[in-house]
Design a protein around this motif. Structure first.
Motif, PDB file in Angstrom:
ATOM      1  N   LEU A 178       0.656  -0.978  -0.124  1.00  0.00           N
ATOM      2  CA  LEU A 178      -0.166   0.110  -0.266  1.00  0.00           C
ATOM      3  C   LEU A 178       0.640   1.559  -0.004  1.00  0.00           C
ATOM      4  CD1 LEU A 178      -2.506  -1.303   2.557  1.00  0.00           C
ATOM      5  CD2 LEU A 178      -2.943  -1.796   0.224  1.00  0.00           C
ATOM      6  N   ARG A 179       0.179   2.206  -0.747  1.00  0.00           N
ATOM      7  CA  ARG A 179       1.171   4.107  -0.355  1.00  0.00           C
ATOM      8  C   ARG A 179      -0.029   4.449   1.571  1.00  0.00           C
ATOM      9  NH1 ARG A 179       5.034   3.448  -3.477  1.00  0.00           N
ATOM     10  NH2 ARG A 179       5.725   5.345  -3.420  1.00  0.00           N
ATOM     11  N   ILE A 180       0.760   5.068   1.589  1.00  0.00           N
ATOM     12  CA  ILE A 180       0.326   6.120   2.356  1.00  0.00           C
ATOM     13  C   ILE A 180       0.777   7.482   3.050  1.00  0.00           C
ATOM     14  CG2 ILE A 180      -0.205   3.549   3.917  1.00  0.00           C
ATOM     15  CD1 ILE A 180       2.164   4.440   6.025  1.00  0.00           C
ATOM     16  N   ARG A 181       0.852   7.950   3.199  1.00  0.00           N
ATOM     17  CA  ARG A 181       0.807   9.678   3.434  1.00  0.00           C
ATOM     18  C   ARG A 181       0.453   9.923   5.145  1.00  0.00           C
ATOM     19  NH1 ARG A 181      -2.034  10.750  -0.984  1.00  0.00           N
ATOM     20  NH2 ARG A 181      -3.755  11.581   0.398  1.00  0.00           N
ATOM     21  N   GLY A 182       1.994  10.653   5.746  1.00  0.00           N
ATOM     22  CA  GLY A 182       1.877  10.807   6.885  1.00  0.00           C
ATOM     23  C   GLY A 182       2.515  10.020   7.717  1.00  0.00           C
ATOM     24  N   PRO A 183       2.125   9.944   9.089  1.00  0.00           N
ATOM     25  CA  PRO A 183       0.973  10.249  10.342  1.00  0.00           C
ATOM     26  C   PRO A 183       1.175  11.616  10.354  1.00  0.00           C
ATOM     27  CG  PRO A 183       2.761   9.362  11.488  1.00  0.00           C
ATOM     28  CD  PRO A 183       3.139   9.257   9.895  1.00  0.00           C
ATOM     29  N   ARG A 184       0.249  12.391  11.012  1.00  0.00           N
ATOM     30  CA  ARG A 184      -0.410  13.680  10.939  1.00  0.00           C
ATOM     31  C   ARG A 184      -0.983  14.036  11.740  1.00  0.00           C
ATOM     32  NH1 ARG A 184      -2.208  14.054   5.544  1.00  0.00           N
ATOM     33  NH2 ARG A 184      -0.583  14.822   4.603  1.00  0.00           N
ATOM     34  N   ASN A 185      -1.389  14.620  13.030  1.00  0.00           N
ATOM     35  CA  ASN A 185      -2.259  14.825  14.396  1.00  0.00           C
ATOM     36  C   ASN A 185      -2.366  16.257  14.046  1.00  0.00           C
ATOM     37  OD1 ASN A 185      -3.190  14.637  16.189  1.00  0.00           O
ATOM     38  ND2 ASN A 185      -1.724  13.501  17.651  1.00  0.00           N
ATOM     39  N   HIS A 186      -4.023  16.147  13.910  1.00  0.00           N
ATOM     40  CA  HIS A 186      -4.910  17.279  14.453  1.00  0.00           C
ATOM     41  C   HIS A 186      -6.193  17.211  15.355  1.00  0.00           C
ATOM     42  CE1 HIS A 186      -3.152  18.647  11.336  1.00  0.00           C
ATOM     43  NE2 HIS A 186      -4.106  18.478  10.752  1.00  0.00           N
ATOM     44  N   PHE A 187      -5.476  16.187  16.692  1.00  0.00           N
ATOM     45  CA  PHE A 187      -6.702  15.496  17.230  1.00  0.00           C
ATOM     46  C   PHE A 187      -6.171  15.043  18.660  1.00  0.00           C
ATOM     47  CE2 PHE A 187      -9.382  11.925  19.021  1.00  0.00           C
ATOM     48  CZ  PHE A 187     -10.615  13.138  19.576  1.00  0.00           C
ATOM     49  N   ARG A 188      -4.584  16.282  19.211  1.00  0.00           N
ATOM     50  CA  ARG A 188      -3.614  15.766  19.493  1.00  0.00           C
ATOM     51  C   ARG A 188      -4.250  16.225  21.264  1.00  0.00           C
ATOM     52  NH1 ARG A 188       1.926  15.688  18.359  1.00  0.00           N
ATOM     53  NH2 ARG A 188       1.644  17.028  16.500  1.00  0.00           N
ATOM     54  N   LEU A 189      -3.667  14.703  22.383  1.00  0.00           N
ATOM     55  CA  LEU A 189      -4.078  14.669  23.242  1.00  0.00           C
ATOM     56  C   LEU A 189      -3.233  15.649  24.322  1.00  0.00           C
ATOM     57  CD1 LEU A 189      -5.307  12.709  25.282  1.00  0.00           C
ATOM     58  CD2 LEU A 189      -3.061  11.745  25.653  1.00  0.00           C
ATOM     59  N   ASP A 190      -3.979  16.130  25.138  1.00  0.00           N
ATOM     60  CA  ASP A 190      -3.214  17.614  26.170  1.00  0.00           C
ATOM     61  C   ASP A 190      -2.319  16.199  27.138  1.00  0.00           C
ATOM     62  OD1 ASP A 190      -2.187  19.055  28.165  1.00  0.00           O
ATOM     63  OD2 ASP A 190      -4.165  19.688  27.805  1.00  0.00           O
ATOM     64  N   GLU A 191      -1.476  16.290  27.155  1.00  0.00           N
ATOM     65  CA  GLU A 191      -0.042  15.133  28.024  1.00  0.00           C
ATOM     66  C   GLU A 191      -0.600  16.105  29.676  1.00  0.00           C
ATOM     67  OE1 GLU A 191       2.720  13.573  26.425  1.00  0.00           O
ATOM     68  OE2 GLU A 191       1.839  12.474  24.977  1.00  0.00           O
ATOM     69  N   GLY A 192      -0.654  17.567  29.428  1.00  0.00           N
ATOM     70  CA  GLY A 192      -0.628  18.344  30.833  1.00  0.00           C
ATOM     71  C   GLY A 192      -2.015  18.387  31.630  1.00  0.00           C
ATOM     72  N   ALA A 193      -3.078  17.124  30.785  1.00  0.00           N
ATOM     73  CA  ALA A 193      -4.601  17.532  31.530  1.00  0.00           C
ATOM     74  C   ALA A 193      -4.425  17.080  33.095  1.00  0.00           C
ATOM     75  CB  ALA A 193      -5.449  16.209  30.491  1.00  0.00           C
TER      76      ALA A 193
END
Length: 787
Positions: free
Chosen positions: A562-577
């Motif tokens: 397969l051919r893929i693009r990314g990874p990219r993240n627009h739903f990032r976890l706030d690790e300081g929560a």
């Protein structure tokens, strides 16, 4: 200042000053804050900084991102977002000291410069508003892609001729034998300068760099001053020749013609300064950048092999080289008022060294930032060319040259390798490239000995501008494909070459191309972020599939490529929560499962709620229960276990974030129930959207002023802002074009936005500082964008 690096905790706050003021005496910064031991020892002229600036300041990037250097008398800034914000605000952070000598010279050297009449004034690099933008607009046309493409044949011809000189030798110093002279010749042609005295010009250029950004010893300063003085006088003489023939081709002649139209904007002193600065800017940075790129690519044989086999990867490889090891290590700015950078109070009048090379290795913006990845999808986010109104005007000329050089080397010398050597650099804070770059190869294996046509083979014109992300894919192999629930196929994807894959963070997704169908679909990563060997996704066979999920279920078998693009993240976890409530509906468990795994690893209190119509349709239930135990709460519809959202969100918990992914009905209900929670406590990811659909009869046209480019474009009622930007040759990345992924985000300076995306939070929309260009529009007749 933040805490001392000598005994810094694992996590150091970036705001305020947790440094123990009552501890042992330490030198103080101008704001009264103690200077840590590491900050006091910072020396950008040391071999560590010269060899690898991002590694040299790693401690700062991770623990003390803004610090004061007593040795330099500068504040040093190392993180991406802080530096980008400084570039954006050229009023608070004046570029006026960008060309100031970082090491003051003595009276004897100053007298030498004065004897030559040296009076380097403001240029596009170091000029403040309101003078800067009118001059930039007046002089910008020769840098547009339409004009730059006329220089490509000359670059190709020179590259071929210079390779001809050493291709049969089996060994060459690419710097001495090509990479200095070709960019210099191109620079002279672009500027309209005669080509005589090339060796002298090279020495002048080095002297100017040392004089401005270096630390010449007292006994060297006079010699440097003579070289700079000669350079200044030479620039003036050439300018006089140009005035006699102002209709000749060249940027300087263009400036002379513009002077007749705008004499108050383009002045004599300005042209003289630009004459000298232009030679350095157009020549040295490109020469160094190409040398750095070749060194980096040959140090990574697999990447070199890939671009030799697939020249289509070269444009993005250039961007990754500029990010990972660019020719501009740092810039300088002057604070015009009291200001806070990264939570640190900086007084008016302070000088700042902004280490862009460090920003380019910031893990907060570039996942697995130290990895050299020629397929990195956001490589062109690098700050090597600067950002904002002072972004390098010649960036696309440099890109074009680098692409042509790499095409020439990969076609004619694919068997090239680095020779054993020690790399040295001219000591300075800002511009860097190896003084020599020795390479070796077997001349008997030269491709043109077998195929004489290899030398002059036709090449497609290079892309002038940023590469498009849609053309950039990564080959992977399906290592395992297994059903994990009714209609859900879980895939384990590994690199086609058996190597590692880029690191990713929870919430990230990849795009998978569905063979030759032209379809591309996004899938959230649901495996272990610490597993560098594989990406794992789960694919639901949609009842009303548009073709993507059906293709994946039919073709994504073990061993399939397969051919893929990314990874990219627009739903990032706030690790300081302080706490997390994680809610998943159906296949929405994929990103949420990765977040739960990360929360467990970090010790963040969390609860995981997983909703589904039937247990048979819910993926990974057994694995989730084994990993999360009592923290996992299943809500199965046909078992009477519907999730009570009103009760779940009844009492807001300070510091707790709610993350959710699933059907629109679930996410809308969550938004309604979380309305009384603190602003932006809820963060969601949608499956689908119709927001990219445009009904021209319901829209109005508007204007978009591009603040950095000096352009104003019209957006028709039947046209998205993204389409209008592309028509104006403005590069903006995009992916889904449905308002879901966030790839096409642009910064808003002024004007009210009609937000139609599914990406921005409530607070981000109200702040009105960014928009998604694929779907959102202007409420009124005009908006101003930071482009």
């Amino acid at each position: 200042m933040t805490a001392s690096t000598a005994a810094a905790p694992a996590s150091v706050p970036t705001g305020g000053c947790p440094f123990a003021h009552g501890a042992a005496p330490a030198p103080s910064a101008p704001n009264g804050c103690p200077v840590s031991h590491a900050a006091a020892a910072f020396d950008p002229f040391s071999d560590g900084y010269q060899q690898d600036p991002p590694e040299y300041v790693r401690w700062a990037r991770e623990q003390e991102p803004v610090f004061y250097s007593p040795l330099l008398g500068y504040w040093v800034v190392t993180r991406y977002e802080d530096i980008k914000a400084i570039f954006r605000d050229n009023l608070t952070f004046s570029p006026s000291i960008a060309l100031e000598k970082i090491t003051p010279t003595g009276p004897e050297a100053n007298a030498v410069l004065a004897s030559y009449g040296f009076a380097l004034n403001r240029t596009l690099v170091n000029e403040d508003e309101p003078a800067h933008m009118p001059r930039r607009r007046a002089l910008m046309e020769p840098f547009t892609p339409e004009h730059l493409k006329h220089h490509e044949p000359l670059v190709r011809q020179l590259a071929r001729e210079y390779v001809d000189r050493f291709i049969d030798d089996g060994r060459a110093d690419l710097v001495d034998q090509m990479l200095w002279e070709v960019p210099l010749t191109v620079a002279l042609h672009f500027l309209g300068v005669p080509e005589e005295d090339m060796d002298t010009l090279r020495q002048y250029s080095i002297a100017h760099t040392v004089n401005t950004w270096g630390r010449p010893k007292p006994e060297e300063q006079v010699a440097v001053a003579h070289a700079v003085g000669n350079f200044w006088q030479y620039a003036g003489q050439v300018l006089d020749k140009m005035r006699a023939n102002p209709d000749a081709p060249g940027w300087m002649q263009y400036g002379i013609r513009m002077q007749k139209q705008l004499p108050e904007v383009v002045t004599d002193s300005y042209l003289h300064s630009m004459m000298m600065a232009g030679i350095v800017a157009a020549h040295e940075t490109t020469a160094n950048a190409t040398a750095n790129a070749m060194k980096l690519l040959l140090q990574h044989p697999s990447a070199w092999r890939e671009i030799c086999e697939d020249p289509g990867l070269i444009p993005n490889a250039v961007e990754e080289c500029l990010r990972h090891n660019g020719s501009v290590a740092a810039w300088r700015r002057l604070a015009t008022k009291d200001v806070s950078v990264g939570g640190i109070a900086i007084p008016a009048g302070s000088k700042l060294l902004i280490v862009t090379s460090s920003a380019n290795h910031d893990e907060r913006h570039f996942a697995d930032a130290d990895l050299f990845d020629i397929r990195r999808d956001n490589a062109s986010d690098h700050l090597t060319f600067g950002y904002g109104s002072h972004q390098c005007m010649g960036k696309n000329l440099a890109r074009m040259e680098m692409q042509v050089f790499l095409e020439e080397f990969t076609r004619r010398l694919p068997h090239m390798r680095l020779a054993e050597q020690q790399f040295s650099y001219v000591p300075n804070t800002s511009f860097r490239g190896p003084e020599h770059l020795w390479v070796e190869w077997d001349p008997t294996a030269n491709p043109e000995r077998r195929d004489p046509g290899a030398r002059d083979g036709e090449r497609a014109p290079v892309r002038i501008g940023e590469p498009t992300g849609h053309a950039l894919t990564r080959p992977v192999v399906v290592e395992r494909a297994e059903p994990v629930a009714e209609g859900i196929l879980r895939l384990r994807l590994v690199a086609a070459d058996g190597g590692t894959l880029p690191r990713w963070s929870p919430g990230a997704h990849i795009d998978v191309e569905c063979g030759d169908t032209g379809l591309s679909r996004q899938y959230s990563l649901c495996g272990d972020p610490d597993d560098a060997r594989a990406f794992e996704i789960a694919v639901l066979l949609e009842a009303e599939s548009r073709g993507g999920s059906a293709w994946m279920h039919a073709h994504a078998r073990e061993g399939a490529r397969l051919r893929i693009r990314g990874p990219r993240n627009h739903f990032r976890l706030d690790e300081g929560a302080q706490g997390l409530v994680l809610v998943a509906g159906g296949i929405g468990i994929t990103p949420i499962s990765a977040m739960a795994r990360r929360a467990q690893a970090l010790g963040i209190p969390y609860e995981l709620h997983y909703c589904g119509r039937r247990r048979s349709t819910m993926a990974m239930v057994d694995a989730l229960r084994a990993l999360h135990g009592e923290r996992l709460h299943l809500h199965v519809g046909d078992e009477g276990g519907r999730l009570d959202l009103a009760e779940l969100l009844r009492v807001p918990t300070p510091g707790t974030q709610v993350y959710a992914c699933g059907p629109t009905r679930l996410l809308d209900a969550l938004a309604a129930r979380a309305a009384h929670w603190p602003e932006d406590s809820l963060r969601v990811e949608h499956f689908a959207s119709t927001l990219g659909t445009l009904d021209p009869s319901q829209e109005h046209g508007f204007e978009a002023e591009l603040k950095d480019s000096g352009l104003t474009i019209a957006v028709r009622p039947d046209q998205t802002l993204l389409q209008a930007l592309r028509a104006a040759n403005i590069d903006v990345q995009s992916d889904c074009e449905e308002g879901l992924c966030g790839s096409c985000e642009v910064a808003v300076v002024d004007g009210e936005i009609d937000h139609r995306d599914r990406v921005l939070t409530r607070a981000e929309r109200e702040a009105n500082r960014k928009m998604m260009s694929c779907c959102s529009r202007a409420c009124g007749q005009k908006i101003v964008l930071q482009l």
